[in-house]
Structures are given as structure tokens and as C-alpha cells.
Design an enzyme around this catalytic site. Structure first.
Site, PDB file in Angstrom:
ATOM      1  N   ASP A 167       0.856  -1.180   0.000  1.00  0.00           N
ATOM      2  CA  ASP A 167       0.000   0.000   0.000  1.00  0.00           C
ATOM      3  C   ASP A 167       0.896   1.236   0.000  1.00  0.00           C
ATOM      4  OD1 ASP A 167      -2.475  -1.248   0.119  1.00  0.00           O
ATOM      5  OD2 ASP A 167      -2.339  -1.511   2.286  1.00  0.00           O
ATOM      6  N   ASP A 183      -4.517  -3.234   5.375  1.00  0.00           N
ATOM      7  CA  ASP A 183      -4.984  -2.748   6.669  1.00  0.00           C
ATOM      8  C   ASP A 183      -6.479  -2.924   6.888  1.00  0.00           C
ATOM      9  OD1 ASP A 183      -5.925  -0.891   4.908  1.00  0.00           O
ATOM     10  OD2 ASP A 183      -4.804   0.806   5.701  1.00  0.00           O
ATOM     11  N   ASP A 197      -9.024  -6.452   2.983  1.00  0.00           N
ATOM     12  CA  ASP A 197      -7.681  -6.900   2.612  1.00  0.00           C
ATOM     13  C   ASP A 197      -7.383  -8.298   3.143  1.00  0.00           C
ATOM     14  OD1 ASP A 197      -6.977  -4.571   1.283  1.00  0.00           O
ATOM     15  OD2 ASP A 197      -6.304  -3.586   3.116  1.00  0.00           O
TER      16      ASP A 197
END
Length: 945
Positions: free
Chosen positions: A359, A650, A654
């Protein structure tokens, strides 16, 4: 259960819980009430699993086959010694004394080795237990009128807990309110599909867990929506607590590496048993050919002890124990570097990692969002003077009303709860608005209803009462929201898109805010609508209000970590919810995106088939506007190419991708509890550099384990070559001397090394260096090498060949030493001592060679090019090993018990043979390493070309 716990249990069973459930929803419990209730109900924790008794762990070491064989040999040796004592009518002699000392030494070594194994097992358990404490569960709770983050263990009866998608329910309780709530209760019911929950369902505690739609249960995961929970049961009294009482013990699964090591140990173990039987058979055949009597019990004792010696030589006793302790120590070390590894499996996978999908926000960047600009159509005011704008309510205030985060200031210290993007609005609110806090703002403009953000819509909506009007506020991604605004002309739309493009190219994160008035006679009307009906009603036909630009600067460490990745053959990939221009801009700055690379947005990715994605997966470095489902496709595409993938995440959505990846990395600060639960590793600092450091540590740990295995196996191979071939060869070479001694002494027979000598080498001579090699840091830069291939053999990259030739070489040197020592005794007229001289020389040569071997393995560079101070642990272990080796060799009376000649100190030629032959290894190892370094340098030069 101790008396205090029994008293606590009786105390809580007699309490009327309903008296503690009348908490003020807006204020929550105050500190005094919390303290009082925690004294009554205790902490919100399950009973800790009872630790294994240390003595039982020690006794468990005696289940090992080798230990059983050695104990049987010890018992048989004692019996033989007692028989011998009766034969000589217990008349004192050195020979009788040694016959009792030798099995006592075997027993001492077995007990000591088992003690080391037990200590290692206890340390491994302590290491894993320590890691559990590094990953505590947190919850958002109303206390003293504020929403705060606290340890879930601090929750008590009557607490008001706020839950949203991704959170793990910390205790059992009843819903006070909820919106679009779905919960996964698989930990309790086994059902993996999300279950719909709603506070409006009637309460009936006689229903089953899955039927109680009005309640939430500890360990369940919020998969969608939001909820406010009134805690009614904690700790052992929860449904999870009841189940945990039934679970007495969990069996830890072995990692692939541990399985390989166990198999290797079994191979050598069975080889030892086979050699044991074979050596006995050969000795019996030889005895029969020599037409000697089988009636002598000493003969059977001797061949049995020789067989046991060979079995001891073949089996590297510390293989499994040393490898396990290195893994455990390695995991603790990673935790100190903010990488909390949840399973041993992940350590192995880290060494093989070839792809890192990361990310952007908070991982590659600092996750400190700051609003740096705003755009309001036809406004002459700058961002710093936005509060002077009369046309609209303060843009920052609109944004602050449409969020779930909270910012609390206590003693001039800020406590942040929630998403950093939302917190940026709250900091700006304090700096720019007359209304200084979210709490004051919501009191002024109360919220009536909200639609939480989700990754599919990329929007959040709030309905608030503002100046006697019901206003919808929508905040979200500009490319989604711009199409829902009806107050923009084509020209204004183009201007807006130009501004968004400009900001995106400057690496800004851009959010749009839109509003509309809504006529509602009754809020309950909204609660009767489906999700799609709600979205269509609330989030369409909006009026554009303004844009907000934020910046989240890259972490200073990210660029260096990406350089390390590229050097190490690891491809870094950036996945972000930002638009493609912002994503490419930051990726270029971080050196993730290079000329010839491709970037793709989520909607374009969706159009690609799995086959097309698989074919072109290597070209993509940036994924923009990605949704969690995209992550799973990316992981699977790389895995089809046989690559090991690390994936960061997070959110609750996910979790599937984190589970699918070989190394799922959850964010420790901003990550949801669901993401942490699904991950293999938690980044305590949410930092990309931590992933890279963990990979480096994973590679280092793997190499340490290989060094320890190689160290143990080289010595085992050398001992097999010495003992097995020694019995075969020297029975014939010294046939005449054996016959002479047999006639003079009925108890005489040939041996190469006694079981006590071999055990002493295995325990002290290569045991200490094995531990030191596992603890020693290395100067090798493992991030200059390519990833360890998936399913690579332990013996890959020349380790198997090196182990074999070095073991055989040490064995041959020991055989030469035995021969020269035996010949020396014969030449000096001490034929009766030729076995003792030969065994002494072989024992010292093998022991010294084993210590040289440890020094050779501690670095790929030749010994003379290494810094002894840096490698002090290995050098210290070598000195300790040699100290124990020389004690039993040179001190009289002790050396007799080890069948070492007691005139070693006075025989300079025997000392020269014993101490001189091992020195041959030094130039051989030096030449080998120089050749290896030259070849490697040549390969590097060719690769650069």
C-alpha cells in the site's frame, strides 16, 4: 484454579449484572466506575494456557531413539562391569575402575545433552509467548464522553464499544444501534459467511448464537457496517471463554524447513542404526574367520560398544534442537525491528520473497496527512483565509462532519483515533474554524444518519441538521463524486478535472465534498430502504462544494529500502486507492516506477482476463484506484509464476489477499483487527522498510540454520568415515598386532573411538560452535543475492557437495592420524598401546578439525581476512571446545576414562601428529574460498555486462 480465582468466580456468579448495564450512551463509563468494575469482574482476558512443567519437558527428551539406545548401552556396560567385578572378586584395578567410569561418562553426556534440549525448548516457548504480548488487541470505547482507543483487555461490563468494518468484537454484548451490519462468527459457529445483525431484533437469550441477531460475540469480525455495543460479558464468561475451557492443548504445526530437518535427522538416525547392525555383523564375521571363541562376554560388550559408537557418530543429535532455537531467536530479533512474525512458516517464506505488493499511504509514505490546499469555485480566497468565505459553510467543517475519526487534546498532547485522512480535517478544524473540536461541531450540527465509507463506493455520507435544514454531506474520490454533481457546467467540470489532474501530478491526495438538501418527515424511512436504494437517494443529484488537497510525504527510509529490494532481486509494487497520476508521481519519486513499466487503474484491471493479467503481470509496477479484490488477483497471478509474494494491507477487505499471499503483512497502527488476524506478520510501525528488514533477517536466519546443519553434518560424516572404515581397514592392517595382544590379554579388541570420545566431541567440541554460529551476526550482505528459490533444497548452492567433501576430508585426516599414532606405538616398542595411541591421535584430530570447521563456516571470506573481534562469539565457542577437548586428553586419570593414553604429554611425536595434521585444513579451506570468491566475482562482472 487458585483460591483467589475461585473467590473471584463465586463473586461474579452471584452478581446481578443488570445493575451494571444502565450506562449513559453519550458519555460512557467514567474512570472511577471503570476501576470499581474491574475490581469486581477482573480483566477481559481468557485463562492463560498452563505452561509445561520444566521437569516434564526434560523427561520428554528421553523419548528420542538415540537416547534410548545410549541408555541401553549404558545399562549393558554397567552389567558387564558388575560381571567383571564378580570375576575378579572386586579386587581393585585401574581396568575395573575405568569399566565403571566409561558408562558413567555416557550417562553424564546423555543427561547433559537432554538438559540442553530442554532449555532450548523452554526458550523457544518463551520466545513465542513473548511475541503474543507484542500484538495486543485494541478497541474504540466511550469513556468520560470521549471516544478513545484502549486495550481490549481493559474493557469491563457496561462499556460502550464503537465497532466498524475490520474490527474484532472484544466482548459479548447487546447492540445499542447498528447500520448495515454484517458479522463473521466463524470462530464460534464454523460458518464463514457474514451474518446480518441489527439492534432492532427482539432479545431472547435462549436462542442459539447464530440466531441472536441483536447480539455480538467476542472474537467475531465486523465485515460490513458500523455498530455500538453494550458490553455484558467479558473474559471467561463470554461464549468464546466457554469454548476455550474445552480446549486443553493445541499442537504446533511444523514448518517446511523443520520438516526437512526432521527428515534429515531420521535419515541419519536410521543410517546410524543400519551402521550399528552392519558393524556388529562385520565384527562377528571377522571373529569367526579368526576362529576365536564367542564365549567371552567382553567380546560381545566390545562389539556392542563399537556399534553404539558408530550410531553415535552417524546421528547429529542437536540438529532439530539447534535449528528450532535459531528460528525462535530470529523471530524475537525481528520483533525488535517492528516486524511481529506470527508463525515460523513466515520466516522461511521471507527468505524466498521475490515480490512486495505495498500500500502507498502510511507504508511507503508517512501516513501524516496534512491539508495543504482547497478549491472552491469562483472563490477569491486562499486556503489560509477559507473561514472568510461567506458563500458556503466552512469547507473544513463539512469534511469534519462527514467522518468517524476523533482527535482528543489532553494536556497539550493529541490522541488520534481513526483514519489519518479524516484526522487531517480535524487538525485543520482546530486551526481554521471558530468551532475548535469535532464534539462542539456535532453539538452545533447534530448527525441524524450516516452511510459509512466502503472501498466499492469510495464515498462516505452523513446527514446533519444544519440551521434548521436537513443536509446530506458526501465526501470521497473526485472521479466518482464528480459524476454525481448536477450543479456543474461542462466548462466548470473541465476546469475541475484540470485542477484535480494538476494536484495529482504534484502527489497530492484529492478529496471532493458535495452536499444537498433533503426533505425527510421521518428518519425511520431511511432504515426501511435497501443499501442500493439508500445510495441512490442520498448520494445522487448533489451540489459540488469544493476540493481538498492533502499531502502524505514519502518516508525517508522508503527510497533506500526500495533500492535494497532492487539489488536483492525483489520487485516492489505499489497498490493505492489514489488516482493514477498521483500514484505514478509518487512511484517515480520512490524509484518503483521505471521507464518501460506500466500503471493500471482498477476499472481497467477489471477488464483484463486472468490469462491476460498473468501474461503481463511483470510489466505492472503501479495499481491505482485498486480495490481489495484486485489484490487477490495480483497475488494469484504472481504465484502462478512460482513467485513468493508479500502483501501489505490494513482493511477488513484486505484479509483474503493477506491470507492468499505467502507473507501477509498487516499494519500495526492503522490496520484493522481482521487484517491482523489474517496476516503472517504485523508491521508495528506500518513501515515498508520494516518488510524489507524482515526479508533480510529471514535470509540471514535461513543461512544461519544452513551453517549449523552443515557444521553438524560435516562432523557426523567425518565420524562415520573414521569409525566405520577404520574398523574395516585397521582390522586387517594391524591383524598381527591384534593377535599378539589378544593372546596376552583376553579382554583386548580393536576400537577406533569409544562412545564416550564421540559423545564428548558431539556435545562439547561441535555443540558450542553450533550454538555460536546460530547467534553470530554476519557481515554478508544477503540483500545482494537473489531470493531463495521456492522449495529449494537445504543442500542447494553447493552446500551438499561442500558438506560431503569436507566431512570425508576430516574423516581421512583422522584415519591417517589413527594409523600414524598406532604405527608410532609399534615403532616405539609399545605394541600393547597401539590402539590407545591411534585412538588418541584420531580423537584430537577430529575434535580440532571440528573447531576449524566452525571458523570456516562463519564467513565466506578466508580466515585471515576476517575480524576476530566481530566474530568473537564463534572464537569464544572454539576456545571453550578446545578447552574441554584438551582437559580429557592431557590430564591424567581423566584421560584414562576416555581411553586416551596417559603418556600423551611426554610423547612429542604423538602430540605433533595429533596437533599438526588438523593444520592441513587451513590452507585447503583458504584455497577453496579464494577459488569460490574468484568465481563469484567473475559471475558478477558477467552479469553487469
Amino acid at each position: 484454579m487458585n483460591k483467589a480465582k475461585e473467590t473471584q468466580k463465586l463473586k461474579t456468579e452471584q452478581i446481578d449484572y443488570s445493575a451494571y448495564l444502565n450506562t449513559n450512551i453519550e458519555e460512557g463509563l467514567n474512570n472511577e466506575e471503570v476501576k470499581k468494575r474491574q475490581e469486581i469482574f477482573g480483566k477481559n482476558e481468557l485463562a492463560i494456557k498452563k505452561k509445561k512443567n520444566s521437569f516434564l519437558i526434560y523427561l520428554n527428551q528421553f523419548k528420542d531413539l538415540l537416547v534410548i539406545i545410549l541408555l541401553c548401552a549404558t545399562l549393558l556396560s554397567y552389567i558387564m562391569s558388575i560381571v567383571q567385578g564378580f570375576q575378579v572378586k572386586w579386587k581393585y584395578s585401574t581396568e575395573l575402575l575405568i569399566s565403571f567410569i566409561e558408562p558413567s561418562i555416557i550417562l553424564f553426556v546423555v543427561l547433559t545433552n537432554s538438559l540442553i534440549g530442554a532449555i532450548q525448548e523452554i526458550k523457544s516457548e518463551q520466545a513465542i509467548e513473548g511475541l503474543k504480548k507484542l500484538n495486543p488487541l485494541y478497541s474504540k470505547v466511550k469513556r468520560n464522553g470521549n471516544l478513545i482507543n484502549i486495550l481490549s483487555s481493559e474493557i469491563t461490563i457496561g462499556d460502550i464499544v464503537f465497532l466498524e468494518a475490520g474490527d474484532i468484537v472484544p466482548a459479548d454484548g447487546t447492540l445499542l444501534n447498528s447500520y448495515n451490519l454484517k458479522v463473521i462468527e466463524s470462530s464460534l459457529t464454523g460458518e464463514s459467511e457474514p451474518i446480518e445483525k441489527d439492534y432492532k431484533f427482539p432479545k431472547d437469550d435462549n436462542l442459539s448464537i447464530s440466531e441472536r441477531k441483536y447480539a455480538l460475540f467476542s472474537s467475531s469480525i465486523i465485515s460490513l457496517g458500523t455498530a455500538t455495543l453494550l458490553v455484558e460479558k467479558i473474559g471467561e464468561n463470554t461464549e468464546l471463554g466457554k469454548i476455550s475451557k474445552l480446549v486443553k492443548q493445541e499442537k504446533e504445526a511444523l514448518t517446511p524447513l523443520q520438516i526437512k530437518i526432521n527428515k534429515l535427522g531420521k535419515i541419519f538416525g536410521f543410517s546410524g542404526i543400519a551402521l550399528f547392525l552392519l558393524s556388529m555383523l562385520i565384527q562377528i564375521i571377522y571373529h569367526a574367520l579368526a576362529k576365536q571363541s564367542f564365549a567371552n562376554p567382553i567380546f560381545w560388550s566390545t562389539i556392542f560398544i563399537n556399534g553404539i559408537s558408530l550410531a553415535v557418530a552417524a546421528i547429529p543429535e542437536g540438529l532439530v534442537a539447534f535449528s528450532s532455537i535459531i528460528l525462535a531467536i530470529g523471530i524475537q530479533k525481528m520483533a525488535k525491528h517492528n516486524a511481529i512474525v506470527k508463525s515460523l512458516m513466515a520466516v522461511e517464506s521471507l527468505g524466498s520473497c521475490s515480490i512486495i505488493c505495498s500500500d502507498k499511504t502510511g507504508t511507503l509514505t508517512q501516513n501524516k496527512m496534512t491539508i495543504v490546499n482547497t478549491y472552491i469555485p469562483n472563490s477569491k480566497y486562499s486556503f489560509s483565509s477559507i473561514t472568510k468565505e461567506n458563500k458556503y459553510l466552512n469547507l473544513i467543517e463539512y469534511g469534519s462532519l462527514c467522518l468517524e475519526a476523533n482527535l482528543i487534546k489532553e494536556n497539550n498532547v493529541y490522541k488520534e483515533v481513526g483514519d489519518p485522512t479524516e484526522i487531517a480535517f480535524l487538525y485543520a478544524l482546530e486551526n481554521m474554524s471558530q468551532t475548535k473540536s469535532k464534539k462542539e461541531l456535532e453539538q452545533k450540527y447534530p448527525r441524524l444518519f450516516s452511510l459509512p465509507f466502503d472501498s466499492d463506493r469510495k464515498l462516505m455520507s452523513s446527514i446533519n441538521k444544519i440551521n434548521d435544514e436537513t443536509i446530506v454531506i458526501v465526501k470521497g474520490a473526485p472521479d466518482i463524486l464528480i459524476n454525481k454533481c448536477t450543479n456543474l457546467s461542462p466548462k466548470e467540470t473541465n476546469e475541475l478535472k484540470t485542477k484535480i489532474q494538476e494536484w495529482s501530478n504534484n502527489s497530492y491526495r484529492v478529496l471532493m465534498i458535495a452536499t444537498k438538501k433533503i426533505a425527510l418527515s421521518n428518519l425511520d424511512e431511511l432504515k426501511t430502504l435497501t443499501n442500493n436504494e439508500l445510495y441512490n437517494l442520498v448520494e445522487n443529484k448533489l451540489d459540488f462544494i469544493g476540493l481538498v488537497a492533502m499531502i502524505d510525504p514519502p518516508r525517508e527510509t522508503s527510497k533506500e529500502s526500495i533500492r535494497l529490494c532492487l539489488n536483492a532481486g525483489i520487485k516492489p509494487i505499489m497498490i493505492t486507492g489514489d488516482n493514477i497520476n498521483t500514484a505514478i508521481s509518487i512511484a517515480k519519486e520512490l524509484d518503483i516506477y521505471h521507464e518501460g513499466d506500466l500503471a493500471i487503474e482498477g476499472n481497467k484491471l477489471k477488464e483484463l482476463s486472468d490469462e491476460e493479467l498473468f501474461k503481463n503481470i511483470g510489466k505492472y509496477s503501479v495499481y491505482a484506484r485498486a480495490i481489495p479484490e484486485d489484490k487477490i488477483r495480483i497475488v494469484h497471478a504472481w504465484q502462478k509464476k512460482n513467485q513468493v509474494v508479500a502483501m501489505t494491507g490494513d482493511g477488513v477487505n484486505d484479509a483474503p489477499a493477506l491470507k492468499a499471499a505467502e507473507i501477509g503483512c498487516a499494519m500495526g497502527i492503522t490496520g484493522t483487527e481482521a487484517a491482523k488476524e489474517a496476516s503472517d506478520m504485523i508491521l508495528a510501525d506500518d513501515n515498508f522498510s520494516t518488510v524489507v528488514k524482515a526479508i533480510e533477517n529471514g535470509r540471514s536466519i535461513y543461512q544461519k540454520i544452513k551453517n549449523v546443519i552443515q557444521n553438524l553434518l560435516i562432523t557426523s560424516i567425518a565420524e562415520i568415515v573414521l569409525v566405520f572404515f577404520g574398523l574395516l581397514i585397521f582390522k586387517f592392517i594391524f591383524k598381527q598386532e591384534i593377535n599378539i595382544n589378544s593372546k596376552a590379554n583376553n579382554n583386548f579388541d580393536l576400537y577406533i573411538l569409544s562412545a564416550t570420545q564421540l559423545l564428548w566431541i558431539n556435545l562439547f567440541t561441535h555443540g558450542f560452535p553450533a550454538i555460536a554460529l546460530g547467534l553470530q551476526e554476519s557481515k554478508e550482505n544477503y540483500m545482494n543475492d537473489k531470493p531463495i528459490p521456492k522449495n529449494e533444497s537445504i543442500f542447494a548452492k553447493g552446500m551438499g557437495i561442500n558438506t560431503l567433501w569436507q566431512g570425508i576430508l576430516m574423516g581421512i585426516l583422522s584415519l591417517i592420524g589413527y594409523y600414524l599414532g598406532a604405527k608410532l606405538a609399534i615403532e616405539q616398542g609399545m605394541t600393547q598401546k597401539f590402539v590407545e595411541y591411534g585412538s588418541t591421535a584420531a580423537f584430537l584430530i577430529l575434535g580440532i578439525c571440528a573447531t576449524f570447521n566452525a571458523l570456516n563456516l562463519m564467513s565466506k571470506k578466508p580466515l585471515i581476512l576476517q575480524n576476530p573481534i566481530f566474530y568473537w562469539k564463534v572464537y569464544l565457542s572454539v576456545f571453550i571446545s578446545l578447552f574441554f577437548l584438551f582437559i580429557v586428553s592431557f590430564i591424567k586419570k581423566i584421560n584414562s576414562a576416555f581411553k586416551i593414553t596417559n603418556d600423551l604429554l611426554t610423547n612429542s611425536k604423538l602430540i605433533l601428529i595429533s596437533l599438526g595434521i588438523p593444520l592441513i585444513l587451513i590452507p585447503i579451506y583458504f584455497i577453496h574460498k579464494i577459488i569460490f570468491m574468484t568465481i563469484k566475482q567473475h559471475q558478477k562482472t558477467n552479469n553487469k555486462r
